[in-house]
Design a protein around this motif. Structure first.
Motif, mmCIF file in Angstrom:
data_model
loop_
_atom_site.group_PDB
_atom_site.id
_atom_site.type_symbol
_atom_site.label_atom_id
_atom_site.label_comp_id
_atom_site.label_asym_id
_atom_site.label_seq_id
_atom_site.Cartn_x
_atom_site.Cartn_y
_atom_site.Cartn_z
ATOM 1 N N LEU A 106 0.818 -1.217 0.000
ATOM 2 C CA LEU A 106 0.000 0.000 0.000
ATOM 3 C C LEU A 106 0.849 1.263 0.000
ATOM 4 C CD1 LEU A 106 -2.665 -1.036 2.682
ATOM 5 C CD2 LEU A 106 -2.675 -1.465 0.224
ATOM 6 N N ARG A 107 2.121 1.121 0.454
ATOM 7 C CA ARG A 107 3.059 2.246 0.565
ATOM 8 C C ARG A 107 2.459 3.358 1.419
ATOM 9 N NH1 ARG A 107 2.217 0.735 -4.117
ATOM 10 N NH2 ARG A 107 1.389 2.699 -4.912
ATOM 11 N N MET A 108 1.984 2.953 2.599
ATOM 12 C CA MET A 108 1.370 3.863 3.546
ATOM 13 C C MET A 108 2.012 3.656 4.917
ATOM 14 S SD MET A 108 -2.640 3.381 2.462
ATOM 15 C CE MET A 108 -3.189 4.563 3.691
ATOM 16 N N ARG A 109 1.767 4.581 5.790
ATOM 17 C CA ARG A 109 2.272 4.457 7.157
ATOM 18 C C ARG A 109 1.538 3.311 7.852
ATOM 19 N NH1 ARG A 109 2.349 9.262 11.753
ATOM 20 N NH2 ARG A 109 3.293 8.004 13.427
ATOM 21 N N PRO A 110 2.284 2.367 8.419
ATOM 22 C CA PRO A 110 1.634 1.206 9.038
ATOM 23 C C PRO A 110 1.057 1.554 10.402
ATOM 24 C CG PRO A 110 4.002 1.055 9.326
ATOM 25 C CD PRO A 110 3.756 2.270 8.457
ATOM 26 N N PRO A 111 0.106 0.780 10.885
ATOM 27 C CA PRO A 111 -0.417 1.006 12.236
ATOM 28 C C PRO A 111 0.645 0.678 13.280
ATOM 29 C CG PRO A 111 -1.299 -1.027 11.314
ATOM 30 C CD PRO A 111 -0.552 -0.346 10.212
ATOM 31 N N ASP A 112 0.517 1.307 14.436
ATOM 32 C CA ASP A 112 1.457 1.077 15.543
ATOM 33 C C ASP A 112 0.966 -0.130 16.330
ATOM 34 O OD1 ASP A 112 3.499 1.357 17.360
ATOM 35 O OD2 ASP A 112 2.485 2.907 18.542
ATOM 36 N N VAL A 113 1.613 -1.245 16.128
ATOM 37 C CA VAL A 113 1.128 -2.495 16.704
ATOM 38 C C VAL A 113 2.249 -3.192 17.455
ATOM 39 C CG1 VAL A 113 -0.567 -2.804 14.862
ATOM 40 C CG2 VAL A 113 1.689 -3.845 14.634
ATOM 41 N N ARG A 114 1.849 -4.148 18.260
ATOM 42 C CA ARG A 114 2.796 -5.079 18.877
ATOM 43 C C ARG A 114 2.386 -6.483 18.449
ATOM 44 N NH1 ARG A 114 0.677 -7.626 23.413
ATOM 45 N NH2 ARG A 114 -1.359 -6.852 24.074
ATOM 46 N N ALA A 115 3.368 -7.344 18.264
ATOM 47 C CA ALA A 115 3.117 -8.710 17.820
ATOM 48 C C ALA A 115 3.341 -9.672 18.978
ATOM 49 C CB ALA A 115 4.041 -9.069 16.657
ATOM 50 N N ALA A 116 2.480 -10.668 19.073
ATOM 51 C CA ALA A 116 2.592 -11.682 20.124
ATOM 52 C C ALA A 116 2.468 -13.063 19.496
ATOM 53 C CB ALA A 116 1.519 -11.490 21.186
ATOM 54 N N GLN A 117 3.326 -13.956 19.940
ATOM 55 C CA GLN A 117 3.250 -15.341 19.508
ATOM 56 C C GLN A 117 2.449 -16.136 20.524
ATOM 57 O OE1 GLN A 117 6.966 -17.302 18.499
ATOM 58 N NE2 GLN A 117 6.183 -19.286 19.165
ATOM 59 N N MET A 118 1.488 -16.907 20.034
ATOM 60 C CA MET A 118 0.671 -17.771 20.880
ATOM 61 C C MET A 118 0.913 -19.209 20.448
ATOM 62 S SD MET A 118 -0.587 -15.285 22.540
ATOM 63 C CE MET A 118 -1.763 -16.111 23.614
#
Length: 496
Positions: free
Chosen positions: A218-230
């Motif tokens: 998309l070449r856009m600013r990504p959302p501010d997220v955190r990733a978690a492994q389950m």
């Protein structure tokens, strides 16, 4: 005029749920999945449809009530995939006091006041089957009602329903570029062929790849997220009772031990922060040990690392600014003057996926005429019966196809519900279903999965449309691969 009203990138549970909802409201929908449906985190959930007892301790009562209402909806619309179970929490002297557990479950019952499921009770495990697998001196446990679900088939049947309502589902189709012009212009590599698709709106439902797709496609600013492994582990069947154990661990996490595919037990979940490629996620030995140690505090028969038959892991995202809302997931909407709409949907648990998709599609209502919300009352394919009649569906299957064993009828009814005839047809014997691949899988079922449910490779069938990979021999896997390759070549060679 654009080819479609809505294009969706990502065929996990969020993506197919949005496709189903939007197609049922009259939108022209296409879903693009670069691999197989539900091949990442959507097939690595704890397989629970529940209100989440842990939320009670965080005083998130509205979220619990909402999830319990969704639990009842799933029981109505997917009674073959979602099964009510009794969950048992043994009282441990080093953990939460029994009075607190009892009080919490009474509140849990109250928040689900309109349900048909049995209320919670106190159980003397010294005189109850629940206690057979437990160490001594556990004397008391608390039983309550929740549900388990076949998460992989939930993904697939959402896609089947979306397709039957007009959506185009394309697996093996990777979106490599999306230009935001007067409408979205997507460059797609579809099974080796490049094509261009236009859509009036776009949904980024790529799960753990949400950030990378935002940046590169998309070449856009990504959302501010955190990733978690389950992660979970699969071991041999550890108990004979037909219930789910809920164990309080020393770190106050709740660990679930569930019956899994008849002969196995699923134990989970352990979670932690994740960095890296979500396509290469794997479970660390320390996490496996953690789950083994957690259940060994309770079960009489201990399990060791070498008892683990399979590990299951996936990566989920949550908004960094509000990690407490991880179970609800995130729906973001972006539109403006001469800017076609963009939905970004990620995270959340299985229980609230239907509601999350409904909320996402409703954000498009100012842009399109569409019919009202509908997914809370329409059954998924094969789910047009009431959940207390599941055993009757199994009995009916055995009456109609007398060559089925009880176990085979159970598996097939749970997978296909009232649509089992589409798989088995008018067969009078197992031989009429074609070659067999192990004691369970037949050529007739493989053909159905390839022609109706987008299965292309053996793993699509063995680990997502079913879990027969747990028991299938290497020779049968090779025979299945050869059969699918021949069938795929035959389909390609025929026009249309």
């Amino acid at each position: 005029m654009a080819d479609f009203d809505l294009a969706i990138i990502g065929g996990g549970l969020n993506g197919v749920s949005v496709a189903r909802d939007a197609a049922g409201r009259g939108l022209r929908v296409i879903l693009l999945e670069q691999g197989d449906l539900g091949s990442a985190a959507s097939s690595a959930s704890p397989r629970l449809i529940h209100g989440d007892l842990g939320l009670l301790e965080r005083r998130a009562l509205l979220r619990v009530r909402t999830a319990l209402a969704e639990r009842d909806i799933w029981l109505r619309i997917a009674p073959h995939l979602v099964r009510p179970m009794r969950f048992a929490i043994p009282a441990h002297s080093d953990e939460r006091p029994p009075w607190l557990l009892r009080l919490g479950l009474l509140l849990y019952d109250r928040l689900a006041s309109r349900t048909q499921l049995p209320a919670s009770v106190t159980v003397d495990v010294t005189h109850h089957p629940i206690g057979n697998a437990l160490k001594r001196p556990f004397g008391t446990a608390f039983e309550y009602s929740d549900c388990v679900v076949d998460d992989s088939r939930l993904v697939v049947l959402n896609a089947v329903d979306a397709a039957e309502r007009g959506a185009v589902i394309r697996t093996g189709a990777r979106c490599v570029r999306a230009d935001r012009l007067e409408c979205w212009r997507l460059a797609v590599i579809d099974r080796g062929h490049r094509r261009v698709i236009t859509a009036r709106a776009l949904a980024n439902a790529t799960g753990a790849w949400t950030t990378s797709v935002a940046e590169t496609v998309l070449r856009m600013r990504p959302p501010d997220v955190r990733a978690a492994q389950m992660s979970q582990i699969v071991v041999r069947r550890l108990f004979d009772s037909d219930n789910v154990y809920v164990f309080q661990n020393a770190d106050r996490r709740l660990i679930f031990a569930s019956p899994y595919e008849r002969d196995f037990t699923l134990i989970g979940t352990v979670g932690h922060k994740f960095k890296g490629d979500p396509a290469a996620v794997s479970m660390a030995a320390a996490d496996v040990s953690y789950l083994c140690d957690a259940v060994n505090r309770y079960f009489r028969e201990p399990i060791e690392l070498f008892d683990v038959i399979r590990t299951v892991s996936g990566v989920n995202l949550a908004v960094r600014a509000d990690p407490r809302a991880a179970g609800d997931g995130s729906v973001a909407f972006d539109a403006g003057r001469r800017k076609p709409p963009l939905l970004t949907i990620f995270g959340g648990d299985v229980t609230t996926s239907r509601r999350r998709a409904e909320r996402a599609v409703s954000r498009l209502s100012p842009f399109y005429p569409m019919s009202p919300r509908w997914t809370a009352t329409a059954p998924l394919p094969g789910g047009d019966f009431q959940w207390p009649r599941f055993d009757a569906e199994v009995d009916a299957a055995r009456q109609r196809w007398r060559f089925l064993t009880e176990a085979q009828a159970q598996r097939l009814a749970a997978a296909y519900g009232t649509r089992l005839k589409a798989v088995l047809g008018e067969a009078k014997s197992r031989a009429e279903l074609g070659p067999g691949f192990g004691p369970e899988l037949t050529a007739a079922e493989v053909r159905y999965l390839m022609t109706t449910e987008w299965a292309r490779f053996p793993d699509d069938i063995l680990w997502r449309r079913s879990k027969l990979g747990l028991t299938m021999s290497a020779g049968d896997r090779e025979a299945l691969a050869a059969f699918m390759a021949a069938m795929g070549a035959d389909r390609v060679s025929k026009p249309g």
